[in-house]
Design a protein around this motif. Sequence first.
Motif, PDB file in Angstrom:
ATOM      1  N   LYS A   1      20.421  43.372  40.327  1.00  0.00           N
ATOM      2  CA  LYS A   1      21.760  43.942  40.414  1.00  0.00           C
ATOM      3  C   LYS A   1      21.737  45.243  39.629  1.00  0.00           C
ATOM      4  CE  LYS A   1      26.659  42.937  39.644  1.00  0.00           C
ATOM      5  NZ  LYS A   1      27.631  42.063  38.938  1.00  0.00           N
TER       6      LYS A   1
ATOM      7  N   GLY B   1      24.079  38.024  51.913  1.00  0.00           N
ATOM      8  CA  GLY B   1      24.160  39.460  51.687  1.00  0.00           C
ATOM      9  C   GLY B   1      23.286  40.272  52.628  1.00  0.00           C
TER      10      GLY B   1
ATOM     11  N   LYS C   1      29.713  42.562  51.437  1.00  0.00           N
ATOM     12  CA  LYS C   1      28.677  43.144  50.583  1.00  0.00           C
ATOM     13  C   LYS C   1      29.219  43.393  49.179  1.00  0.00           C
ATOM     14  CE  LYS C   1      25.638  43.451  53.966  1.00  0.00           C
ATOM     15  NZ  LYS C   1      26.416  42.835  55.057  1.00  0.00           N
ATOM     16  N   PHE C   2      28.299  43.452  48.201  1.00  0.00           N
ATOM     17  CA  PHE C   2      28.687  43.629  46.806  1.00  0.00           C
ATOM     18  C   PHE C   2      27.978  44.833  46.207  1.00  0.00           C
ATOM     19  CE2 PHE C   2      29.350  39.170  47.773  1.00  0.00           C
ATOM     20  CZ  PHE C   2      30.615  38.936  47.238  1.00  0.00           C
TER      21      PHE C   2
END
Length: 227
Positions: free
Chosen positions: A86, A132, A139-140
């Motif tokens: 991330k 994802g 989506k992130f």
Amino acid sequence: MKKNIVITGTSRGIGFEMVKLLAQQGHQILALSRNEKPVTNLKLPNVTALSCDLGDEKEIKKAVNYVKQNWEAVDVLINNAGFFLKQDFAGTKMKDVKQVYEVNVFSVFNLTHQILPYLKANSHVLNISSMGGVQGSVKFPGLAAYSSSKAAIITFTELLAEEYKENGPSFNVLALGAVQTEMLAEAFPGFEAPVSAEEMGSYIANFALTGHQFYNGKLLQVSNSTP
């Protein structure tokens, strides 16, 4: 019928749970992970745990040599290992992106390629992706490397299923939603997923054994929520 099963990413989470469950059913398991100790400590007679860095060509060959020397064939290959990242895109470090793709894409490509000679017409290769990576899914931010790598695995699975559809083996891919694993807790502290690693491990293990009877080249979204 007892099967010979190769599973990657077995030191914790879903992979670790699958090893316990499938071994309990009597199958022969080759568990591959950089840390083999959690599986070794189970002391299961039908399980072999090898320390294997899937990004290292020599270590993959070591695993394949085990298959060559001990098994006539591989019935099931579960490409479960994954590396999560991330990272805001503006602050992206390419060395980290390359590590994500090394584990999530290149190692899957390489291990599947090297195991291929030991797969039979009715063998099943099951790749583990993420919601994802599914086109059109929620989506992130910060998951550009991770989610795009998981998208690559979906297309990779579809292509191999097409290439081997006449004589096998079968190839399928599961896109998982949120599962309560150590990796999820590290990435999203405080978030509680609706599914445990043991529950998801049970689902995947069963699908790995039976799913190819009904599916080939298919993406199944395994999520009880959106996302």
